[in-house]
Write an enzyme that holds these catalytic residues in place. Structure first.
Site, PDB file in Angstrom:
ATOM      1  N   HIS A 267     -22.459 -35.853  33.942  1.00 10.61           N
ATOM      2  CA  HIS A 267     -22.546 -34.453  34.403  1.00 10.61           C
ATOM      3  C   HIS A 267     -22.424 -34.431  35.928  1.00 10.61           C
ATOM      4  O   HIS A 267     -21.426 -34.897  36.459  1.00 10.61           O
ATOM      5  CB  HIS A 267     -23.859 -33.863  33.873  1.00 10.61           C
ATOM      6  CG  HIS A 267     -24.041 -32.396  34.030  1.00 10.61           C
ATOM      7  ND1 HIS A 267     -23.044 -31.532  34.372  1.00 10.61           N
ATOM      8  CD2 HIS A 267     -25.141 -31.619  33.873  1.00 10.61           C
ATOM      9  CE1 HIS A 267     -23.520 -30.293  34.424  1.00 10.61           C
ATOM     10  NE2 HIS A 267     -24.784 -30.308  34.127  1.00 10.61           N
ATOM     11  N   HIS A 306     -13.235 -32.969  30.408  1.00 10.33           N
ATOM     12  CA  HIS A 306     -14.208 -31.870  30.424  1.00 10.33           C
ATOM     13  C   HIS A 306     -14.380 -31.350  29.005  1.00 10.33           C
ATOM     14  O   HIS A 306     -13.420 -31.298  28.240  1.00 10.33           O
ATOM     15  CB  HIS A 306     -13.723 -30.730  31.331  1.00 10.33           C
ATOM     16  CG  HIS A 306     -14.823 -29.829  31.776  1.00 10.33           C
ATOM     17  ND1 HIS A 306     -15.300 -28.816  30.995  1.00 10.33           N
ATOM     18  CD2 HIS A 306     -15.561 -29.821  32.912  1.00 10.33           C
ATOM     19  CE1 HIS A 306     -16.275 -28.198  31.634  1.00 10.33           C
ATOM     20  NE2 HIS A 306     -16.470 -28.786  32.800  1.00 10.33           N
ATOM     21  N   ASP A 362     -15.493 -32.869  39.837  1.00  8.74           N
ATOM     22  CA  ASP A 362     -16.088 -34.020  40.529  1.00  8.74           C
ATOM     23  C   ASP A 362     -15.067 -35.018  41.048  1.00  8.74           C
ATOM     24  O   ASP A 362     -15.440 -35.967  41.745  1.00  8.74           O
ATOM     25  CB  ASP A 362     -17.049 -34.740  39.570  1.00  8.74           C
ATOM     26  CG  ASP A 362     -18.258 -33.866  39.272  1.00  8.74           C
ATOM     27  OD1 ASP A 362     -18.489 -33.570  38.091  1.00  8.74           O
ATOM     28  OD2 ASP A 362     -18.928 -33.454  40.231  1.00  8.74           O
TER      29      ASP A 362
END
Ligand code: SDX
Length: 427
Positions: A267, A306, A362
């Site tokens: 995460h 994702h 990210d």
């Protein structure tokens, strides 16, 4: 045609009509499906909630196939381009963009609550010098519940508002204190003459100069990153916030739980993991070998993939564009070339294409943070500062719902049937 689902239970031949709303059925409507009258009734089984809506929310909309992300209906690209993080936080929590007077009042409230109780420094001193800032962050946020016991009255809108303001206002100070503790530098008090994000840079990087002046380009870049990280509907950490909040826990301990979930490398911990991955690859020449390792299941391409986006994460596009502005000031991060080569290869390789794996939020963010002199261990803390606005907005949406109930999933029991307790000699 009726908005219902007709279910035939082939075990009994019985048929059931289940209403459809918002293209969903209520799982509890399945309980009527049973073989024997004394049966518990049917449940839905959805580990990791891949296809289960846990709530009705008006805050954030995502279309994973089209790569769409909107906060309260406004496209993320427009907010990143034209808004500020504090204005976006106001939008997420209140449902609409503020007027100038509302924004000025909001900024004033937040500036007034930026200070931390002096005792916070004392328990921060208890952490080892090399304690991970995320561990310090989530512990300190949770500890704030002991400073504000009235926060337990979650049904009082005025108290909820005060705690929300305190949390958004104080997370930069907590983050900065955690960083300054890890580098053995004195804590820096907030400077209300600076913007929210400018003051955060002040509390992080002020040295012995009388007044710290943030670089406006870097200040704006970090503000945009906070906007991009502010909310993302029912992700793992937001679900944790809602789960804990559903027990009427106060927002401080709820947010500590959310931050704990965000800390996970799958995460919010992924941005730090991306930096370590790129550093480990070392040179562009090693990229194709690394990619083969990913395809063999030996490595995971951190910053890719994702649960919702099966196309390019719209936030990654904005971050990539922001990187150029930052590198113009800081100098180009050499790891960018490795990241770009990784992306190029992955987007051409069937392993990633068939699994719809694209860069997520990210993948590039850590390159910017590192260029801005942040340690990799601070990256998830930066994510948490932005996401505090979303966690708070989602908690407020849950807690202001008078019909809310405590979250308590069921299970499919696969353990032993009843058995008698054996004496030790018989074991
Ligand atoms: C965030 O939910 C949110 O909204 C999160 C977030 C937010 O704003 O709150 O967007 C922030 O958490 C972004 C994600 C950051 N995490 C990473 O970058 C870690 C790397 N990514 C993965 O571990 C993964 O993609 C997840 C965790 C993000 C999603 O996992 P899923 O949806 O459970 O998908 P999966 O693990 O079932 O993968 C499906 C397939 C598998 O292959 P097969 O078993 O079918 O052969 O894709 C493969 C996976 O092995 N796969 C990857 C991969 N991600 C998925 N293979 C290599 N590298 C990857 N990164």
């Amino acid at each position: 045609m009726a908005d219902t689902l007709t279910i035939t239970d082939n075990r009994t031949g019985r048929q059931y009509e289940v209403p459809i709303n918002n293209d969903t059925i209520r799982a509890s409507d399945l309980r009527q499906i049973r073989v024997a009258p004394e049966d518990f009734g049917m449940m839905s089984y959805d580990p990791a909630f891949l296809n289960t809506a846990s709530c009705r929310s008006a805050i954030t909309f995502i279309d994973g196939d089209k790569g769409i992300l909107r906060y309260r209906g406004y496209p993320i690209e427009q907010l990143a381009e034209q808004s500020t993080f504090l204005e976006t936080a106001y939008l997420l929590i209140h449902g609409g963009l503020p007027t100038q007077s509302q924004l000025t009042s909001w900024e004033g409230d937040l500036s007034q609550h930026a200070m931390l109780h002096e005792n916070v420094k004392k328990f921060m001193e208890g952490f080892r010098y090399d304690a991970h800032p995320m561990g310090i962050f989530l512990s300190t946020v949770g500890a704030l519940s002991t400073f504000y016991p009235l926060a337990k009255d979650v049904d009082d809108p005025a108290s909820r508002r005060l705690q929300m303001i305190r949390l958004i206002a104080k997370v930069p100070s907590i983050a900065a204190y955690a960083y300054r503790h890890s580098v053995g530098k004195p804590y820096v008090y907030p400077n209300k003459e600076l913007s929210y994000t400018g003051n955060f840079l002040n509390q992080l990087f002020k040295q012995t100069e009388p007044i710290y002046q943030p670089d406006p380009i870097l200040e704006r870049a970090l503000d945009v990153l906070f906007i991009l990280h502010a909310d993302h509907e029912q992700n793992c950490s937001t679900s944790a916030m809602r789960n804990i909040g559903s027990a009427n826990a106060d927002p401080y301990v709820s947010l500590a739980g959310a931050a704990a979930a965000l800390y996970g490398p799958l995460h919010g911990g992924a941005n730090e993991a991306v930096l370590r991955m790129l550093t480990g690859i070392g040179t562009i020449d090693n990229v194709s070998t690394f990619v083969e390792g990913v395809k063999d299941g030996k490595e995971r391409l951190m910053g890719f993939g994702h649960r919702v986006y099966k196309s390019y994460d719209p936030r990654a596009k904005v971050i990539k564009a922001t990187a150029d502005k930052v590198f113009a000031i800081t100098g180009r991060n050499p790891l960018l070339d490795i990241a770009l080569e990784l992306e190029r290869i992955a987007l051409e390789d069937d392993y990633f294409i068939s699994r719809k794996l694209y860069p997520n939020v990210d993948f590039y963010s850590g390159l910017i943070y590192q260029a801005m002199q942040f340690e990799p261990s601070m990256f998830t803390v930066l994510f948490a500062i932005g996401r505090t606005a979303g966690w708070i907005a989602q908690w407020e949406e849950l807690t202001s719902d008078k019909g809310r109930k405590i979250a308590r999933p069921r299970q499919v029991y696969i353990g032993e049937g009843q058995r008698e307790y054996p004496p030790m000699v018989e074991r």
